[in-house]
Design a protein around this motif. Structure first.
Motif, PDB file in Angstrom:
ATOM      1  N   VAL A 117       0.860  -1.190   0.000  1.00  0.00           N
ATOM      2  CA  VAL A 117       0.000   0.000   0.000  1.00  0.00           C
ATOM      3  C   VAL A 117       0.888   1.229   0.000  1.00  0.00           C
ATOM      4  N   ARG A 118       0.447   2.257  -0.687  1.00  0.00           N
ATOM      5  CA  ARG A 118       1.226   3.487  -0.779  1.00  0.00           C
ATOM      6  C   ARG A 118       0.502   4.684  -0.188  1.00  0.00           C
ATOM      7  N   SER A 119      -0.761   4.470   0.183  1.00  0.00           N
ATOM      8  CA  SER A 119      -1.540   5.600   0.683  1.00  0.00           C
ATOM      9  C   SER A 119      -2.638   5.106   1.607  1.00  0.00           C
ATOM     10  N   ALA A 120      -3.152   6.039   2.408  1.00  0.00           N
ATOM     11  CA  ALA A 120      -4.195   5.698   3.369  1.00  0.00           C
ATOM     12  C   ALA A 120      -5.089   6.905   3.600  1.00  0.00           C
ATOM     13  N   CYS A 121      -6.266   6.629   4.151  1.00  0.00           N
ATOM     14  CA  CYS A 121      -7.145   7.710   4.582  1.00  0.00           C
ATOM     15  C   CYS A 121      -7.851   7.272   5.855  1.00  0.00           C
ATOM     16  N   GLY A 122      -8.237   8.240   6.653  1.00  0.00           N
ATOM     17  CA  GLY A 122      -8.965   7.960   7.874  1.00  0.00           C
ATOM     18  C   GLY A 122     -10.260   8.742   7.890  1.00  0.00           C
ATOM     19  N   SER A 123     -11.386   8.047   8.040  1.00  0.00           N
ATOM     20  CA  SER A 123     -12.680   8.729   8.073  1.00  0.00           C
ATOM     21  C   SER A 123     -13.744   7.807   8.646  1.00  0.00           C
ATOM     22  N   ASP A 124     -14.694   8.411   9.359  1.00  0.00           N
ATOM     23  CA  ASP A 124     -15.881   7.689   9.803  1.00  0.00           C
ATOM     24  C   ASP A 124     -17.071   8.009   8.902  1.00  0.00           C
ATOM     25  N   PHE A 125     -16.871   8.857   7.925  1.00  0.00           N
ATOM     26  CA  PHE A 125     -17.932   9.259   7.004  1.00  0.00           C
ATOM     27  C   PHE A 125     -17.682   8.636   5.637  1.00  0.00           C
ATOM     28  N   MET A 126     -18.427   7.617   5.297  1.00  0.00           N
ATOM     29  CA  MET A 126     -18.214   6.935   4.023  1.00  0.00           C
ATOM     30  C   MET A 126     -18.554   7.844   2.850  1.00  0.00           C
ATOM     31  N   SER A 127     -19.446   8.809   3.047  1.00  0.00           N
ATOM     32  CA  SER A 127     -19.738   9.759   1.975  1.00  0.00           C
ATOM     33  C   SER A 127     -18.499  10.593   1.654  1.00  0.00           C
ATOM     34  N   ASP A 128     -17.717  10.955   2.655  1.00  0.00           N
ATOM     35  CA  ASP A 128     -16.468  11.685   2.411  1.00  0.00           C
ATOM     36  C   ASP A 128     -15.452  10.806   1.690  1.00  0.00           C
ATOM     37  N   VAL A 129     -15.387   9.546   2.065  1.00  0.00           N
ATOM     38  CA  VAL A 129     -14.472   8.624   1.391  1.00  0.00           C
ATOM     39  C   VAL A 129     -14.831   8.542  -0.087  1.00  0.00           C
ATOM     40  N   LEU A 130     -16.116   8.404  -0.380  1.00  0.00           N
ATOM     41  CA  LEU A 130     -16.556   8.314  -1.778  1.00  0.00           C
ATOM     42  C   LEU A 130     -16.304   9.613  -2.536  1.00  0.00           C
ATOM     43  N   ALA A 131     -16.465  10.748  -1.872  1.00  0.00           N
ATOM     44  CA  ALA A 131     -16.349  12.038  -2.549  1.00  0.00           C
ATOM     45  C   ALA A 131     -14.915  12.527  -2.714  1.00  0.00           C
ATOM     46  N   TYR A 132     -14.061  12.238  -1.746  1.00  0.00           N
ATOM     47  CA  TYR A 132     -12.751  12.895  -1.730  1.00  0.00           C
ATOM     48  C   TYR A 132     -11.552  11.971  -1.860  1.00  0.00           C
ATOM     49  N   VAL A 133     -11.739  10.699  -1.645  1.00  0.00           N
ATOM     50  CA  VAL A 133     -10.596   9.792  -1.640  1.00  0.00           C
ATOM     51  C   VAL A 133     -10.280   9.336  -3.054  1.00  0.00           C
ATOM     52  N   LYS A 134      -9.017   9.418  -3.396  1.00  0.00           N
ATOM     53  CA  LYS A 134      -8.547   8.943  -4.695  1.00  0.00           C
ATOM     54  C   LYS A 134      -7.305   8.090  -4.488  1.00  0.00           C
ATOM     55  N   ASN A 135      -7.340   6.872  -4.962  1.00  0.00           N
ATOM     56  CA  ASN A 135      -6.174   5.979  -4.970  1.00  0.00           C
ATOM     57  C   ASN A 135      -5.621   5.638  -3.589  1.00  0.00           C
ATOM     58  N   GLN A 136      -6.442   5.654  -2.565  1.00  0.00           N
ATOM     59  CA  GLN A 136      -5.991   5.194  -1.262  1.00  0.00           C
ATOM     60  C   GLN A 136      -6.269   3.704  -1.147  1.00  0.00           C
ATOM     61  N   ALA A 137      -5.317   2.974  -0.636  1.00  0.00           N
ATOM     62  CA  ALA A 137      -5.448   1.519  -0.553  1.00  0.00           C
ATOM     63  C   ALA A 137      -5.830   1.045   0.842  1.00  0.00           C
ATOM     64  N   LEU A 138      -5.755   1.942   1.821  1.00  0.00           N
ATOM     65  CA  LEU A 138      -5.964   1.575   3.213  1.00  0.00           C
ATOM     66  C   LEU A 138      -6.962   2.545   3.836  1.00  0.00           C
ATOM     67  N   LEU A 139      -8.001   2.005   4.460  1.00  0.00           N
ATOM     68  CA  LEU A 139      -9.018   2.822   5.113  1.00  0.00           C
ATOM     69  C   LEU A 139      -8.958   2.591   6.612  1.00  0.00           C
ATOM     70  N   LEU A 140      -8.790   3.661   7.363  1.00  0.00           N
ATOM     71  CA  LEU A 140      -8.863   3.603   8.819  1.00  0.00           C
ATOM     72  C   LEU A 140     -10.191   4.217   9.232  1.00  0.00           C
ATOM     73  N   THR A 141     -10.960   3.506  10.046  1.00  0.00           N
ATOM     74  CA  THR A 141     -12.271   3.995  10.436  1.00  0.00           C
ATOM     75  C   THR A 141     -12.698   3.417  11.776  1.00  0.00           C
ATOM     76  N   GLY A 142     -13.601   4.139  12.423  1.00  0.00           N
ATOM     77  CA  GLY A 142     -14.224   3.641  13.638  1.00  0.00           C
ATOM     78  C   GLY A 142     -15.655   3.228  13.391  1.00  0.00           C
ATOM     79  N   LEU A 143     -16.106   3.371  12.160  1.00  0.00           N
ATOM     80  CA  LEU A 143     -17.464   2.999  11.783  1.00  0.00           C
ATOM     81  C   LEU A 143     -17.503   1.500  11.503  1.00  0.00           C
ATOM     82  N   VAL A 144     -18.352   0.792  12.214  1.00  0.00           N
ATOM     83  CA  VAL A 144     -18.400  -0.664  12.087  1.00  0.00           C
ATOM     84  C   VAL A 144     -19.763  -1.066  11.529  1.00  0.00           C
TER      85      VAL A 144
END
Length: 112
Positions: A25-52
């Motif tokens: 993996v070369r990139s990551a993002c952290g978010s509990d808002f999946m709408s933000d992940v869909l809207a703003y994340v590009k080419n991240q291979a790793l997702l850190l979240t507290g949303l289960v």
């Protein structure tokens, strides 16, 4: 960085996908808002979240992510793990808070 290194840096427990820990993996993002992940994340291979919930797995799949790390000691249920396993996603859990987890990964070279 490979997912084994992510596991070690975050002192994470691998919940599924152990056979895929050599994945790079070369990139990551952290978010509990999946709408933000869909809207703003590009080419991240790793997702850190507290949303289960299952939406996390579906979002990761849509964004071609390779791994989900649940932070703050969150533990997904069997249905979420089965869904992730079916989609060949690595799932980990760490007791680290999201801010700390992101910082540790950044300090260890995951900077994209």
């Amino acid at each position: 960085m490979n997912l084994k290194e992510v596991r070690d840096i975050l002192h994470a427990e691998v919940l599924c996908g152990e056979e895929l820990l050599d994945t790079e993996v070369r990139s990551a993002c952290g978010s509990d808002f999946m709408s933000d992940v869909l809207a703003y994340v590009k080419n991240q291979a790793l997702l850190l979240t507290g949303l289960v919930n299952p939406q996390v797995v579906r979002t990761a799949e849509m964004m071609d992510m390779k791994c989900i790390v649940f932070v703050r000691g969150k533990q997904p249920d069997g249905g979420i793990l089965e869904l992730a396993d079916d989609r060949q996603l690595v799932v980990m859990a760490t007791k680290e808070r999201m801010y700390n987890a992101c910082g540790l990964l950044y300090l260890n070279g995951l900077r994209e």
